[in-house]
Write an enzyme that holds these catalytic residues in place. Structure first.
Site, PDB file in Angstrom:
ATOM      1  CG  ASP A  42      31.985  35.289  37.864  1.00  0.00           C
ATOM      2  OD1 ASP A  42      31.702  36.506  37.440  1.00  0.00           O
ATOM      3  OD2 ASP A  42      31.253  35.029  38.892  1.00  0.00           O
ATOM      4  CB  SER A  43      31.553  38.370  32.782  1.00  0.00           C
ATOM      5  OG  SER A  43      32.800  38.443  32.670  1.00  0.00           O
ATOM      6  CG  ASP A  81      35.257  37.587  39.113  1.00  0.00           C
ATOM      7  OD1 ASP A  81      35.568  38.286  40.182  1.00  0.00           O
ATOM      8  OD2 ASP A  81      34.274  37.722  38.049  1.00  0.00           O
ATOM      9  CE  LYS A 110      35.387  40.790  40.668  1.00  0.00           C
ATOM     10  NZ  LYS A 110      33.873  40.514  40.714  1.00  0.00           N
ATOM     11  CD  GLU A 112      29.171  38.052  42.678  1.00  0.00           C
ATOM     12  OE1 GLU A 112      29.609  38.443  41.205  1.00  0.00           O
ATOM     13  OE2 GLU A 112      28.412  37.634  42.986  1.00  0.00           O
ATOM     14  CD  GLU A 176      27.629  43.936  38.304  1.00  0.00           C
ATOM     15  OE1 GLU A 176      27.119  43.417  37.165  1.00  0.00           O
ATOM     16  OE2 GLU A 176      28.513  43.183  38.931  1.00  0.00           O
TER      17      GLU A 176
END
Length: 257
Positions: A42-43, A81, A110, A112, A176
């Site tokens: 999602d970056s 993501d 993925k 978080e 991270e």
């Protein structure tokens, strides 16, 4: 758990795992030759759309870019993501994860978080959706991007969460901006591969945003090493094109019908 995921897990303690991001077929097809895992992160919100955070990234954005990436990834494990506010509860997470998997044909998703998302992760895995975890700095909810694990209480929480993620069934964990000795401890403690980004050499593998790696982003985080200067190459090519057009050197007969 499918064979591709199992083979990925087996890399732990045997060989360093290589991972980079991709948002398009062209980039994906290049990095796929060298990667074990290609992440549609999602970056892309900040890298492609100049968003101030990843919170503005939508499910549709992730799906469309992932469909493009899928066409370029032939060898690597492809992970996508789940964007912000798409897994607030188990029902929502399952619906959106199924949508991502079915429309993009990716290998895994993925998300978080630690303790707060354990039940969600268990639900996804129960429904045969492979999940990659993510601890340390969590961009979707972070108020700052300072490295994690300096304070004892914080270290204990991250270490606890890594074990909870493993017990829930994740096949790998991204760490991270995690303090070096903590990343080392987690990597030794859990049986699944850890993938670091700003989390020291002690992780089982490393991931970077490809645009950072090749020098397309102006902002350079401490954990980024630039291996190329694609910005200069693009600039030089555009300048040469401009000069050729102005001087009527392009197109030539070779490039005309």
């Amino acid at each position: 758990m499918n064979k591709k995921i199992l083979n990925f897990i087996k890399k732990k303690n045997k060989t360093k795992i290589i991972s980079l991001t991709a948002y398009s077929k062209n980039i994906a097809s290049i990095i796929d030759r060298h990667c074990d895992l290609v992440l549609v992160g999602d970056s892309l919100g900040s890298v492609l759309y100049s968003f101030s955070s990843t919170k503005k990234v939508t499910l549709d954005m992730m799906i469309e870019h992932s469909k493009s990436v899928r066409m370029g990834v032939k060898k690597s494990l492809m992970v996508v993501d789940m964007p912000h506010n798409t897994y607030r509860n188990s029902k929502e997470a399952l619906s959106n994860a199924k949508k991502i998997i079915s429309k993009t044909k990716c290998d895994a998703i993925k998300l978080e978080g630690g303790k707060k998302v354990i039940q969600i992760i268990k639900t996804l895995i129960k429904n045969k959706i492979p999940v990659m975890g993510h601890l340390g700095v969590l961009p979707q909810s972070a108020t700052n991007f300072k490295f994690k694990g300096k304070e004892i209480a914080e270290r204990k929480i991250i270490l606890r969460d890594s074990k909870l993620l493993e017990d829930a069934g994740v096949f790998s964990i991204v760490l991270e901006c995690v303090e070096s000795s903590l990343a080392k401890e987690i990597t030794k403690t859990v049986k699944v591969p850890t993938i670091g980004i700003g989390a020291s050499v002690h992780c089982d593998g490393q991931v970077l945003v490809t645009d950072d790696l090749i020098g397309l982003n102006k902002i350079k985080a401490r954990f980024v090493k630039r291996y190329s200067n694609i910005e200069k190459q693009i600039n030089d090519a555009a300048l040469k094109f401009k000069k050729d057009v102005i001087r009527s050197k392009f197109p030539t007969k070779k490039h005309s019908y």
